[in-house]
Structure formats: C-alpha cells, structure tokens
Design a protein around this motif. Structure first.
Motif, PDB file in Angstrom:
ATOM      1  N   TYR A 193       0.827  -1.207   0.000  1.00 43.77           N
ATOM      2  CA  TYR A 193       0.000   0.000   0.000  1.00 43.77           C
ATOM      3  C   TYR A 193       0.862   1.257   0.000  1.00 43.77           C
ATOM      4  CZ  TYR A 193      -3.865   3.113   1.083  1.00 43.77           C
ATOM      5  OH  TYR A 193      -4.798   4.102   1.031  1.00 43.77           O
TER       6      TYR A 193
ATOM      7  N   TRP B 191       2.234   1.734  -3.413  1.00 45.45           N
ATOM      8  CA  TRP B 191       1.127   2.076  -4.298  1.00 45.45           C
ATOM      9  C   TRP B 191       0.726   3.545  -4.160  1.00 45.45           C
ATOM     10  CZ3 TRP B 191      -4.436  -0.011  -3.255  1.00 45.45           C
ATOM     11  CH2 TRP B 191      -5.259   0.230  -4.348  1.00 45.45           C
TER      12      TRP B 191
ATOM     13  N   TYR C 216      -8.706   3.007  -6.375  1.00 48.99           N
ATOM     14  CA  TYR C 216      -8.923   1.945  -5.398  1.00 48.99           C
ATOM     15  C   TYR C 216      -8.140   2.153  -4.115  1.00 48.99           C
ATOM     16  CZ  TYR C 216     -11.325  -0.688  -9.009  1.00 48.99           C
ATOM     17  OH  TYR C 216     -12.208  -1.092  -9.963  1.00 48.99           O
ATOM     18  N   SER C 217      -7.124   3.005  -4.137  1.00 50.79           N
ATOM     19  CA  SER C 217      -6.351   3.251  -2.914  1.00 50.79           C
ATOM     20  C   SER C 217      -7.176   3.985  -1.871  1.00 50.79           C
ATOM     21  CB  SER C 217      -5.080   4.043  -3.233  1.00 50.79           C
ATOM     22  OG  SER C 217      -5.398   5.342  -3.665  1.00 50.79           O
TER      23      SER C 217
ATOM     24  N   HIS D 258       3.687  -0.343 -12.926  1.00 49.03           N
ATOM     25  CA  HIS D 258       2.261  -0.008 -12.810  1.00 49.03           C
ATOM     26  C   HIS D 258       1.360  -1.197 -13.113  1.00 49.03           C
ATOM     27  CE1 HIS D 258       2.126   4.292 -11.956  1.00 49.03           C
ATOM     28  NE2 HIS D 258       3.247   4.394 -12.654  1.00 49.03           N
ATOM     29  N   SER D 259       1.872  -2.199 -13.813  1.00 47.60           N
ATOM     30  CA  SER D 259       1.048  -3.368 -14.114  1.00 47.60           C
ATOM     31  C   SER D 259       0.806  -4.245 -12.885  1.00 47.60           C
ATOM     32  CB  SER D 259       1.702  -4.197 -15.222  1.00 47.60           C
ATOM     33  OG  SER D 259       2.941  -4.717 -14.775  1.00 47.60           O
ATOM     34  N   TYR D 260       1.561  -4.038 -11.807  1.00 53.62           N
ATOM     35  CA  TYR D 260       1.403  -4.837 -10.588  1.00 53.62           C
ATOM     36  C   TYR D 260       0.446  -4.207  -9.577  1.00 53.62           C
ATOM     37  CZ  TYR D 260       5.480  -7.296 -12.320  1.00 53.62           C
ATOM     38  OH  TYR D 260       6.341  -8.018 -13.085  1.00 53.62           O
ATOM     39  N   PHE D 261      -0.086  -3.038  -9.887  1.00 53.43           N
ATOM     40  CA  PHE D 261      -0.934  -2.328  -8.940  1.00 53.43           C
ATOM     41  C   PHE D 261      -2.266  -1.986  -9.590  1.00 53.43           C
ATOM     42  CE2 PHE D 261       3.389  -1.582  -7.607  1.00 53.43           C
ATOM     43  CZ  PHE D 261       3.322  -1.714  -6.241  1.00 53.43           C
ATOM     44  N   LEU D 262      -3.297  -1.883  -8.751  1.00 53.76           N
ATOM     45  CA  LEU D 262      -4.624  -1.473  -9.204  1.00 53.76           C
ATOM     46  C   LEU D 262      -4.612   0.017  -9.529  1.00 53.76           C
ATOM     47  CD1 LEU D 262      -6.802  -3.296  -6.539  1.00 53.76           C
ATOM     48  CD2 LEU D 262      -6.607  -3.883  -8.952  1.00 53.76           C
ATOM     49  N   PRO D 263      -5.633   0.509 -10.222  1.00 49.82           N
ATOM     50  CA  PRO D 263      -5.727   1.956 -10.453  1.00 49.82           C
ATOM     51  C   PRO D 263      -5.767   2.724  -9.125  1.00 49.82           C
ATOM     52  CG  PRO D 263      -7.282   0.805 -11.841  1.00 49.82           C
ATOM     53  CD  PRO D 263      -6.689  -0.222 -10.929  1.00 49.82           C
ATOM     54  N   ARG D 264      -5.334   3.970  -9.160  1.00 48.81           N
ATOM     55  CA  ARG D 264      -5.164   4.767  -7.943  1.00 48.81           C
ATOM     56  C   ARG D 264      -6.478   5.046  -7.218  1.00 48.81           C
ATOM     57  NH1 ARG D 264      -1.830   9.363  -9.652  1.00 48.81           N
ATOM     58  NH2 ARG D 264      -0.487   7.783 -10.537  1.00 48.81           N
TER      59      ARG D 264
ATOM     60  N   LEU E 212     -10.790   0.940  -1.336  1.00 53.74           N
ATOM     61  CA  LEU E 212     -10.574  -0.306  -0.588  1.00 53.74           C
ATOM     62  C   LEU E 212     -10.440  -0.090   0.920  1.00 53.74           C
ATOM     63  CD1 LEU E 212      -8.273  -2.311  -3.024  1.00 53.74           C
ATOM     64  CD2 LEU E 212     -10.693  -2.642  -2.557  1.00 53.74           C
TER      65      LEU E 212
END
Length: 83
Positions: free
Chosen positions: A24, A27, A49-50, A41-47, A53
C-alpha cells in the motif's frame, strides 16, 4: 505461554500485515512519481482503489464490531421481573 501453532499464526499475521503495508505504501506514495508507462504499474490497481478499498474495509470492520456488540448485548439481557 503460546504454543507453536499460536506463534506460527502470529508470525503469519505479522508477515501478512507487513506485506500489505509495504504494498500500500509503494502504491500510494511511490507510484505517483513513477512514469505511467513503467512496467511496475502493471502490478498495482488503479489509484482510485487506494481510497475505495480502505473505506470498504473500514465499513466492514465497523459492521463486524457493531454486530458483535449487538450479539453480546442481546445474550446478556436480563429478563424483566413480573411483580
């Protein structure tokens, strides 16, 4: 004293929490400073969702705490005396 199984569960929970905190933190704090076409950036969800979630997690936590308090209050209820 805690048994070996309790210690293993405790270490597992601490390890999971550390992994989640690190993920987190990277991210939210590091990724805004990295180019958007970088492979990381391919390993993380779009911003978005920070924010979503943790909000959903907080709502679930409040729901569980409220349910627990309600169940304990209901079970400890004393019957009314009839005079």
């Amino acid at each position: 004293m805690a048994t070996g199984a309790d210690q293993a569960v405790g270490f597992g929970l601490v390890g999971f929490s550390l992994l989640l905190f690190t993920y987190y933190t990277i991210w939210v704090i590091v990724l805004p400073f990295v180019d958007s076409d970088h492979v990381i950036h391919s390993y993380f969800l779009p911003r978005e969702y920070s924010v979503i979630l943790p909000g959903v997690a907080a709502l679930i936590l409040l729901l569980c705490v409220g349910t627990f308090i309600g169940v304990v209050t209901w079970k400890n209820r004393k019957p009314k005396k009839i005079d």
